[in-house]
Design an enzyme around this catalytic site. Structure first.
Site, PDB file in Angstrom:
ATOM      1  N   ALA A  72     -36.816  -7.422 -16.105  1.00 34.46           N
ATOM      2  CA  ALA A  72     -38.190  -7.678 -15.814  1.00 34.46           C
ATOM      3  C   ALA A  72     -38.711  -8.344 -17.260  1.00 34.46           C
ATOM      4  O   ALA A  72     -39.813  -9.144 -17.225  1.00 34.46           O
ATOM      5  CB  ALA A  72     -39.033  -6.464 -15.517  1.00 34.46           C
ATOM      6  N   ASN A 156     -47.019   1.574 -13.414  1.00 38.46           N
ATOM      7  CA  ASN A 156     -46.313   2.511 -13.660  1.00 38.46           C
ATOM      8  C   ASN A 156     -46.352   3.537 -14.047  1.00 38.46           C
ATOM      9  O   ASN A 156     -45.596   4.655 -13.956  1.00 38.46           O
ATOM     10  CB  ASN A 156     -45.221   1.401 -14.721  1.00 38.46           C
ATOM     11  CG  ASN A 156     -45.725   1.334 -16.184  1.00 38.46           C
ATOM     12  OD1 ASN A 156     -46.898   0.502 -15.929  1.00 38.46           O
ATOM     13  ND2 ASN A 156     -45.598   1.940 -17.138  1.00 38.46           N
ATOM     14  N   GLN A 184     -42.704  -1.688  -9.988  1.00 34.78           N
ATOM     15  CA  GLN A 184     -42.713  -0.577  -9.410  1.00 34.78           C
ATOM     16  C   GLN A 184     -43.085  -0.661  -7.834  1.00 34.78           C
ATOM     17  O   GLN A 184     -42.905   0.423  -7.054  1.00 34.78           O
ATOM     18  CB  GLN A 184     -44.015   0.189 -10.129  1.00 34.78           C
ATOM     19  CG  GLN A 184     -43.691   0.449 -11.666  1.00 34.78           C
ATOM     20  CD  GLN A 184     -42.632   1.606 -11.646  1.00 34.78           C
ATOM     21  OE1 GLN A 184     -42.165   2.147 -10.993  1.00 34.78           O
ATOM     22  NE2 GLN A 184     -42.094   1.619 -13.008  1.00 34.78           N
ATOM     23  N   CYS A 331     -40.814   2.397 -21.927  1.00 34.71           N
ATOM     24  CA  CYS A 331     -40.627   1.439 -22.787  1.00 34.71           C
ATOM     25  C   CYS A 331     -41.312   1.381 -24.206  1.00 34.71           C
ATOM     26  O   CYS A 331     -41.825   0.201 -24.732  1.00 34.71           O
ATOM     27  CB  CYS A 331     -40.908  -0.046 -22.209  1.00 34.71           C
ATOM     28  SG  CYS A 331     -39.891  -0.297 -20.696  1.00 34.71           S
TER      29      CYS A 331
END
Length: 386
Positions: A72, A156, A184, A331
Site C-alpha cells: 500500500a 485503520n 482496511q 506503521c
C-alpha cells in the site's frame, strides 16, 4: 498448561490464509519470467492474470486496470504525485487534499511538497467534514492545476467508514480525482470501484490474509494515469517496472477469492463486535469506545480507551496474558504514543487500544480477551481505591 496465544490484531496484518500459502508454495516450482514469450513464460503470465482477475473482483474493478505493487505504501507513493498523463498529454495536479485521520502513507503526501498539501478536517465521530471538503475544493485555483483528493474508505484505528460515494460526487463536481485507501475496507465491506467508489483504489495483500510485500492499485478508467514511481522494463503495462512478485501475486489472488466469499459473514461479525463492546463497557464502565457515533464502522474493529491507564501499560498486560492487540497503526516503528487519528477527532485524553478480529476468531478467543480485561479492570479499581 500454557494457554494458546490469541491474535486480535488483524488490522495490522491478517494471518496468512492456508489457500494463499498453498498457492505460493506451488508457484515456487513454476519456472519462467512472465515477460518471456515461450511456454514457461506464458504459464507464469497466465497465473498472474488469473490473480489479477481475483483481486479486481474483490473491489469491482476491471482486471485490465489493476497494477500490482509491493504494498500500500508504494501504491500511495505512485498515486500521490502532481504529475499525471491523459493519453500522451501531461496533466498537473497542483494540490493534494487529504483527510485529517489518514494512514501515514497517505498523510505524508507522497510526491507532493508539504506546501502543496491541504488537510480536510474530520468531525468528533471521525467522519470527513463534507461541507469543509466542498469549501476547500470551491476555493481551489484551477488555473494552477487540478485538485487531487485522498481519503480512507475505513480508518485503520477506529474502523470508521467514510461516505466514499458522497465524497466521490463532491470531488468529481469540482473536476478533481479521488484516490481511496481501501486497505482496511477490502474484504470487509462491499466495494464496487466502477459504481462510483472513487477513481483509484489502494490495496494490500497482507490485510486480507495474503502475503506481505505485495499490493495493488486499481483505477476506474485507463485514460488518466500517474507518472510511474518505478520505471524499468515496461512491466505492468508500463505503470510499474520490475519483474512481478509472482509467488506473492498468486498468494494475493487466492486470499482475495476467499475474502470475497467472507463478505456475507460481515453482519454476523458486526454482531460479535457489538456484543464485545457491551462487555467492555460492563467491565470498564467509564471506557470510551472511539467512533461509536459514526454512522458506520468496520464490523471487526474496536478502538477503546481505559481512562487513567497508560496505553502501553495495558498493551503489555494483554501481551503477558497471551493476547496480541495494538495501540493503533502498526506503521510507527513499534512506538506507543498519542494517536494522530484521535487528535484529528478532537480527543486529548489517553491513548487507545485496538481490537481487530476476523471470521476465524473464535468465541473462546474473545472470552480470553474479556477475562484479561476483567483482570486488568480489577487491578485498576484496586489501585484507584488505594
Amino acid at each position: 498448561m500454557m494457554r494458546p496465544r490469541v491474535y486480535l490484531d488483524h488490522n495490522a496484518s491478517m494471518p496468512l490464509r492456508a489457500a494463499a500459502k498453498a498457492a505460493m508454495i506451488e508457484a515456487l516450482d513454476v519456472i519462467g519470467n512472465p515477460s518471456s514469450v515461450h511456454a514457461e513464460g506464458r504459464r507464469v503470465r497466465q497465473l498472474i492474470d488469473g490473480a489479477r482477475r481475483d483481486v479486481a473482483a474483490l473491489v469491482g474493478a476491471d482486471p485490465a486496470r489493476l497494477v500490482f505493487t509491493s504494498g500500500a505504501t508504494e501504491g500511495a507513493m505512485t498515486l500521490l504525485t502532481p504529475h499525471w498523463t491523459m493519453g500522451r498529454a501531461s496533466l498537473l495536479f497542483s494540490r493534494l487534499y487529504v483527510g485529517a485521520s489518514e494512514h501515514p502513507c497517505v498523510a505524508n503526501g507522497g510526491r507532493f511538497a508539504a506546501e502543496q498539501v491541504s488537510v480536510i478536517p474530520v468531525g468528533t465521530d471521525g467522519v470527513i467534514d463534507l461541507a469543509a471538503l466542498q469549501v476547500l475544493l470551491q476555493a481551489h485555483d484551477h488555473a494552477a492545476g487540478l485538485p487531487l483528493v485522498a481519503v480512507q474508505a475505513a480508518n485503520n484505528e477506529t474502523g470508521v467508514v467514510q461516505p466514499v460515494e458522497e465524497i466521490t460526487a463532491i470531488v468529481r463536481a469540482a473536476k478533481g480525482t479521488l484516490i481511496v485507501d481501501a486497505v482496511q475496507a477490502a474484504g470487509r465491506l462491499p466495494i464496487d470501484l466502477d459504481a462510483g467508489f472513487g477513481d483509484y483504489l489502494i490495496l494490500s495483500a497482507h490485510k486480507i490474509g495474503g502475503p506481505k510485500g505485495v499490493g495493488a492499485i486499481a483505477s476506474s478508467s485507463d485514460v488518466l494515469m500517474p507518472a510511474p514511481l518505478i520505471r524499468g522494463g515496461g512491466q505492468e503495462r508500463g505503470h510499474r517496472g520490475g519483474t512481478e512478485n509472482f509467488s506473492g501475486i498468486v498468494g494475493f489472488g487466492a486470499a482475495a477469492r476467499e475474502a470475497l466469499g467472507e463478505i456475507p459473514q460481515m453482519p454476523e461479525l458486526e454482531e460479535q463486535r457489538q456484543a464485545l463492546e457491551a462487555e467492555i463497557v460492563q467491565l470498564v464502565p467509564d471506557a470510551v469506545i472511539h467512533g461509536m457515533t459514526a454512522a458506520k464502522r468496520l464490523p471487526n474493529t474496536i478502538f477503546f480507551t481505559i481512562p487513567g491507564m497508560k496505553t502501553e501499560t495495558a498493551q503489555i498486560a494483554f501481551d503477558l496474558a497471551g493476547i496480541a492487540l495494538s495501540a493503533g497503526s502498526a506503521c510507527s516503528s513499534g512506538k506507543v504514543g498519542a494517536s494522530a487519528v484521535l487528535s484529528a477527532m478532537g480527543w486529548d485524553g489517553e491513548g487507545a487500544l485496538r481490537v481487530s478480529f476476523a471470521p476465524a476468531t473464535s468465541a473462546q478467543d474473545l472470552a480470553q480477551f474479556t477475562n484479561a480485561l476483567g483482570t486488568l479492570a480489577a487491578r485498576r479499581t484496586g489501585r484507584n481505591a488505594a
